[in-house]
Design an enzyme around this catalytic site. Structure first.
Site, short mmCIF file in Angstrom:
data_model
loop_
_atom_site.label_atom_id
_atom_site.label_comp_id
_atom_site.label_asym_id
_atom_site.label_seq_id
_atom_site.Cartn_x
_atom_site.Cartn_y
_atom_site.Cartn_z
CE LYS A 1 -2.99 0.23 3.26
NZ LYS A 1 -3.86 0.24 4.46
CE LYS B 1 -2.19 -1.45 10.71
NZ LYS B 1 -2.83 -0.63 9.36
CG ASP C 1 -5.46 -0.02 12.03
OD1 ASP C 1 -5.21 0.15 11.01
OD2 ASP C 1 -6.08 -1.10 12.39
#
Ligand code: GLU
Length: 449
Positions: free
Chosen positions: A118, A130, A170
């Site tokens: 991405k 992440k 997130d």
């Protein structure tokens, strides 16, 4: 189940499955990318040299740590924290932090893997990573959230830095949590390092339009995709799952583009409002009161709350899954197709199961995968880093204009890549290949690292 894979790629997948046993979401994400890479290897066999693809499938570093914290009653809890620093070929690791009880290493790994491609698609200098924790923020007080964030950062800070690893939000991590995390980082390191986190508040180095960016960006992508068949949002019925940050600003932009959002949801159920979802009310319920979407039906005349069943049974022209992974199954896809859906744009990360993606593609439904369609959030994070580095602050209009341009660019590069590799209109293939090629080129240039 290894039928579609190129013979050079099959052993790579087998190895990923073996050494990441039980991590189903990670397997799913890797498998999808490897399926797309068959066409790349056929055209450019050298991309399979020097274990390049094996290296891309292996995170550079995986950190797992204990997070002890004390609740309001004085009781001690522990949670588990994760940061998977997946790939730094294009820039510092970049990607959000998720606080949700479902979080485990496999989920963070799949998210970090997706993030790598991405971020590459945005064309910006950011690697992929992440993080998160299995902490459940539901019904926790502000004080509990703050102490949890402080404990989380007390371990994580040593792995971060504006040139090393730059987390953001997130699921379960928004402006409030980023504030607590930043405050603790600053305190421990004695450095005002604005570029170490993104999604910051405007008063201390945040970017305008960052909050809106993922949702707005997804709608810009779908708008561009609809234009390829001469359609647009105007007069269309849309269904958006979720009611968090991504869903809220997806709904806002759809409305600005002349569409009507008739349903949204949370993990308990969904609401239908044929008059069009009242966004101010959703914002009040979710952003201010931190309540549940069921409250919407209680407060809005004419709206219905449905606790059982799937939001994808609501007939619509455009579907934008913006809640979480694997929320839209093959059965849901069949219902959407039967009801005449034209386009599906993923606001969440990997919300459609492989069966659902296949069904959309076989039915000729325009399908925008999350790693392309939801890249506006992280792209605007990179714009935030840019503003921090130059100690500058842009207007909302200027930032949104850049976001729109980036999303159109991602769309066009996915479409052109799909065409180049003999699969016009296949945005999954286009996104996977375009993202891969950029990461692979950088890794190749840097030798075996
Ligand atoms: N969590 C978001 C994503 O999935 C944003 C990451 C970021 O801004 O770094 O892309």
């Amino acid at each position: 189940m290894l039928v579609n894979l190129d013979e050079k790629l099959e052993p790579i997948l087998t190895d990923v499955l073996r050494r990441n046993a039980g991590e189903e979401e990670f397997h799913q994400a890797v498998r999808e990318v490897l399926e797309s890479l068959g066409r790349v290897i056929a055209k450019h066999p050298d991309y399979a040299d020097d274990a390049l693809i094996e290296r891309i499938c292996e995170p550079e570093r995986q950190i797992i740590f204990r997070i002890p914290w004390v609740d309001d009653k004085g009781q001690v809890h522990i949670n588990r924290g994760f940061r998977v620093q997946f790939n730094s070929a294009l820039g510092p690791y970049k990607g959000g932090i998720r606080f949700h009880p479902s979080v485990n290493l496999g989920i963070i790994k799949f998210l970090g893997f997706e993030q790598t491609f991405k971020n590459a698609l945005t064309g910006m200098p950011i690697g992929g990573g992440k993080g998160g924790s299995d902490f459940n923020p539901r019904d926790r007080s502000d004080g509990e959230i703050m102490r949890f964030c402080q404990s989380f950062m007390t371990e994580l800070y040593r792995h971060l830095g504006e040139y090393t690893d730059v987390p953001a939000g997130d699921i379960g991590v928004g402006g409030r949590e980023i504030g607590y995390l930043f405050g603790q980082y600053k305190r421990i390191t004695n450095r005002y390092e604005a570029g170490v986190l993104t999604g910051k508040g405007l008063v201390y180095g945040g970017s305008r339009a960052r909050r809106e960016a993922t949702g707005y960006g997804a709608v810009y992508f779908v708008e561009r995709m609809l234009a390829t068949i001469g359609r647009d949002f105007s007069g269309k019925r849309a269904v958006v799952s979720g009611s968090g940050n991504v869903a809220i600003y997806t709904m806002e932009k759809i409305r600005q583009f002349g569409g009507t959002v008739i349903a949204c949801s949370d993990s308990n159920g969904y609401v239908i409002d044929e008059a069009g979802i009242d966004l101010d009310l959703v914002k009040e319920i979710k952003e201010v009161r931190r309540g549940r979407i069921a409250d919407y039906a209680a407060l809005k005349k004419g709206a219905r709350y449905i606790e059982k069943g799937s939001i994808w049974e609501v007939p619509c022209d455009i579907a934008m899954p913006s809640a979480t992974q694997n929320e839209l199954t093959g059965k849901d896809a069949a219902a959407l197709i039967k009801n005449g859906v034209i386009a599906v744009g993923e606001g969440a990360n990997m919300p459609s199961t492989p069966e659902a993606v296949r069904a959309f593609q076989e039915a000729g439904v325009l399908f925008a995968p999350g790693k392309a369609a939801n890249a506006g959030g992280v792209a605007t994070s990179a714009l935030e880093m840019q503003q921090n580095a130059s100690r500058d602050s842009w207007t909302f209009a200027e930032t949104e204009e850049r976001l729109a341009k980036i999303m159109h660019g991602i769309h066009d590069s996915c479409a052109a890549t799909a065409e180049e590799y003999g699969a016009p209109g296949n945005y999954v293939l286009g996104a996977n290949i375009a993202g891969f090629v950029r990461v692979a080129e950088a890794m190749r240039a840097m030798g075996v690292v």
